[in-house]
Design an enzyme around this catalytic site. Structure first.
Site, PDB file in Angstrom:
ATOM      1  CB  SER A   8      -0.935   0.006   1.222  1.00 11.27           C
ATOM      2  OG  SER A   8      -0.201  -0.001   2.425  1.00 11.27           O
ATOM      3  CE  LYS A  27      -3.172   1.256   5.016  1.00 11.40           C
ATOM      4  NZ  LYS A  27      -2.947   0.812   3.620  1.00 11.40           N
TER       5      LYS A  27
END
Length: 810
Positions: free
Chosen positions: A686, A729
């Site tokens: 990611s 996140k």
């Protein structure tokens, strides 16, 4: 208390006396009572009374906890008393001796600031003459005499005092002092003018107390006899055992066999279990009682008879009650609560259903384990917990076969025995912490336990019997899914518990943690007050976690400090913890609030990651140094992340022309990608677009916006691919004070999981391609286009980097 002979006074005109409210005490006429007075207004009232005619009006408070009573907090009927003695103590309190004189009624309440007075009118007793009153006095004396014989707390000399009293009013007031009336009942007796009515109430009370004392005496006598009988039986049993020992062990063995047969006959076993136990009993009869094999068979039979086979607790299918319990114990966690309520709803509609198998996945401290306890309480099921951290032997789950010495059933059967029912809430804690070695894989053994299609016939190696686990509500907990094998994940209903936002932590602290710790440390709400600003500072500077476990530790630390001061300085200590003084209790902050850089930086990008403790944002730095085109990766990076960095670098090389870079820029330079401050080994794809952006910034000299973070996997063609853990996140970016987050467009569906208050403060930008990422992330300092046409070299990029890193002086 002492009494003096004094007739009730007749009613008189209104007069004004100092007022002294009493806590949990009603003073009657003829009573002499010692008092300790500490309240300022009460001391002022006593001082004024002592300077004058020494008369004061005493009345009881309705609530003893009231520290500054007003007119509505006291009763209007009290007693006019005379202050006999007054002594000032070293702590400035007053010790006084007062004597009740007559009943009085408060007409007006006069508040003079530091002193309270009352305008009163005295009233006497009602009609006292008559045969009925005389008969009532005799009955009361007789009942009181019987009461004194049963109650050892009253001296017998009191009977002589009572027998000498001829006045019915004084008799009633004298008896009240020696009877355990409640405060409200004493006040009613004080307000009652008719002595006959007072005596009647006292007679009813004394007769009731006599009945209670008689029952208590009977109970004590019965208990004493039972104890004597038990001691006798114990002595005879000891003699019996000694005789049996002399005769031999056969009789004891025969008694044990009879007990086992009785248990087999009384329990509801399955057909297979009953046949197996019957065979083992038959085999046991043929063995010598002292043989090792007999002990093995005996232990096996005992285990089979000890576990629950057909013993169920009745589910509480009240959805409203379950929702209330879950909301009382935990804040948020909407998905889990909905799943439990759905299970209860289905259970109320069908007669037979299999227990759900849930897996709560989330960082430490978000309430996974305690949530399982709340589920058990809301459904009225037994609760049992089995920790799986460090388990690496398959036999821990399935048990050992009986051929081994010291064999035992596995943890599943042992926990079912501990639960005592066939349908408990069974918590398998830390399922991701299991490991494997040469003794087998415990996660493979759990496949049968956690499969609804197979666990109705679970076989433990020790029991070697089919055991039904289908009614059990299994709840597993884990911090991440990486440690759970895919076949086991397939059998679990995964429910993710993300980290809490700062607002949620504040709510949890004020609703649950602070009251729990204050009560647990023996403090009251008045002795310790923790402001919202103090809790905010604890969250920001003393904890850095997704859950609230460390926050609870810090609150407990504050409570310990306050408890020490309360013990040191006295129970009247009051402490208010604010953001200004919290550091005096907790010490130097463990963390400093991470602030954004003052200026945009070249080659510095903020990436986002998910750790076992929740979301984190990490700095990604890129430096261009002389070399031979080598890509250097440092900072405890995993293989997957290294491959992602290589893919991002290949994309930059393929776009060298559009970025204004020389075609051979890789021949004389090395490119160093570093993750500073990365205490955990980071892995995953990611961070691809973040590393590619940092490389592009370092090569072109264009700085990256300091208020932006990004997450997304990059392909060789520059496409931005979806990632996981978007909510965690985003929460990490919010904690870091960032304003914008670049997210792959395929993750648009996950935005609904982000709390609304977070979306109000952070802009989510959806991107499909790396060109869009560079367009949003790179911020030219001289008005140039994002993709300059002029040729760039690493030397030019380094030169362009200096103005951004060294601000000009003004």
């Amino acid at each position: 208390m002492f009494f003096k002979d004094r007739k009730g006074e007749a009613a008189e005109s209104e007069r004004v006396l100092p007022l002294l409210p009493l806590r949990d005490l009603v003073v009657f006429p003829h009573m002499v009572v010692p008092l300790i007075v500490g309240r300022p207004r009460s001391r002022a009232a006593l001082s004024e009374a002592f300077k004058g005619d020494k008369e004061i009006f005493l009345t009881a408070q309705k609530e003893g906890r009231t520290t500054e009573p007003t007119e509505g907090d006291i009763y209007r009927v009290g007693t006019v008393a005379t202050v006999i003695q007054m002594l000032r103590l070293p702590d400035d309190n007053l010790k006084v001796l007062v004597e009740g004189r007559s009943r009085a009624r408060m007409v007006r309440y006069i508040d003079d600031g530091d002193l309270t007075r009352a305008a009163i009118t005295s009233f006497g007793d009602g009609e006292e003459e008559g045969l009925e009153t005389e008969a009532l006095m005799r009955s009361v004396r007789g009942a009181f005499e019987q009461y004194v014989k049963l109650n050892k707390g009253i001296p017998p000399e009191m009977l002589l005092t009572v027998a000498a009293i001829e006045d019915p009013s004084r008799l009633a007031d004298t008896l009240v002092a020696h009877l355990s009336f409640k405060l409200e009942d004493r006040q009613i007796l004080l307000e009652t003018e008719d002595p006959a009515e007072r005596l009647d109430r006292i007679l009813q009370f004394v007769q009731g107390e006599i009945e209670i004392l008689q029952v208590e005496r009977k109970i004590k006598t019965r208990v004493k006899k039972q104890m004597e009988k038990s001691q006798k039986e114990y002595y005879l049993n000891e003699q019996m055992q000694a005789i049996q020992k002399e005769l031999g062990e056969k009789d004891e063995f025969r008694a044990e066999m009879s007990e086992l047969e009785r248990r087999v006959a009384s329990l509801e076993l399955t057909v297979e279990a009953r046949e197996k136990v019957t065979r083992e009993l038959r085999k046991l009869r043929m063995m010598s009682p002292m043989s090792a094999e007999a002990n093995v068979v005996r232990n096996y039979i005992d285990w089979v008879l000890s576990i629950p086979w057909q013993e169920f607790t009745e589910d509480r299918l009240n959805i409203e009650f379950a929702a209330k319990v879950l909301d009382e114990d935990h804040y948020g966690l909407r998905k889990v609560k909905e799943r439990i309520l759905e299970h209860l709803a289905v259970a109320s509609l069908v007669e037979r259903m299999k227990g759900p198998i849930l897996c709560l996945v989330g960082p430490p401290g978000v309430g996974k384990t305690s949530l399982a306890r709340s589920i058990a309480r809301s459904t009225n099921r037994k609760f049992v917990r089995q920790a799986l951290g460090g388990v690496r032997d398959e036999a821990e789950i399935r048990g050992h076969r009986r051929t081994y010495i010291g064999a035992l059933p596995g943890k599943i059967v042992q926990s079912m025995k501990k639960a005592g029912s066939s349908n408990p809430v069974f918590l398998l804690d830390e399922i991701d912490k299991m490991s494997t070695d040469f003794r087998g894989d415990p996660s493979a053994a759990l496949l049968e336990v956690l499969d609804p299609e197979q666990n109705e016939a679970f076989i433990d190696h020790y029991l070697d019997l089919d055991y039904d686990l289908s009614k059990v509500m299994f709840i597993c907990t884990a911090n991440t899914l990486q440690g759970i094998p895919a076949p086991l994940q397939d059998r679990l209903e995964i429910i993710r518990l993300p980290g809490y936002t700062e607002r949620e932590k504040l709510s949890i602290a004020r609703r649950y943690l602070i009251p729990k710790q204050v009560e647990g440390h023996g403090l009251s709400e008045d002795q310790l007050v923790i402001t919202r600003q103090a809790v905010e500072r604890m969250v920001r500077e003393y904890t850095r976690e997704a859950g609230v476990r460390n926050l609870e530790r810090e609150i407990a630390k504050v409570c310990r400090k306050v408890a020490k001061r309360v013990v040191w300085k006295g129970p009247d200590t009051r402490i208010r913890v604010t953001s200004e003084n919290v550091h005096k209790l907790l010490g130097v902050p463990h963390f400093t609030q991470r602030e954004m850089e003052d200026l945009d930086q070249v080659g510095l990008v903020k990436g986002l990651a998910v750790t076992p403790w929740g979301g984190e944002f990490l700095d990604i730095e890129v430096s261009v140094v002389p070399g031979k085109g080598k890509l250097i990766l440092t900072g405890r990076l995993g293989d997957w992340l290294k491959e992602s960095a290589t893919a991002g670098f290949s994309y930059i090389r393929s776009r060298a022309g559009s970025l204004g870079l020389e075609p051979n820029f890789t021949e004389e330079w090395d490119f160093h990608v570093h993750y500073p401050g990365n205490s955990l080994k980071t892995d995953g794809p990611s961070a691809g677009i973040a590393m590619a952006t940092a490389l592009a910034s370092a090569l072109t000299g264009v700085p990256v916006r300091r208020d932006i973070a990004m997450t997304g996997e990059i392909s060789l063609r520059g496409r931005v691919l979806p990632i996981g853990g978007l909510k965690e996140k985003t929460l990490a970016a919010h904690r870091g004070g960032l304003k914008t987050v670049l997210v792959p467009r395929p993750n648009e569906k996950d935005i609904v999981e982000i709390p609304g208050q977070i979306l109000e403060q952070i802009e989510i930008v959806l991107v499909d391609h790396m060109d869009q990422v560079l367009e949003h992330a790179l911020r030219p300092t001289d008005g140039r286009a994002i993709h300059p046409r002029a040729t760039h070299t690493p030397e030019a990029a380094a030169e362009a980097r200096r103005p951004a890193e060294q601000p000009a002086e003004h």
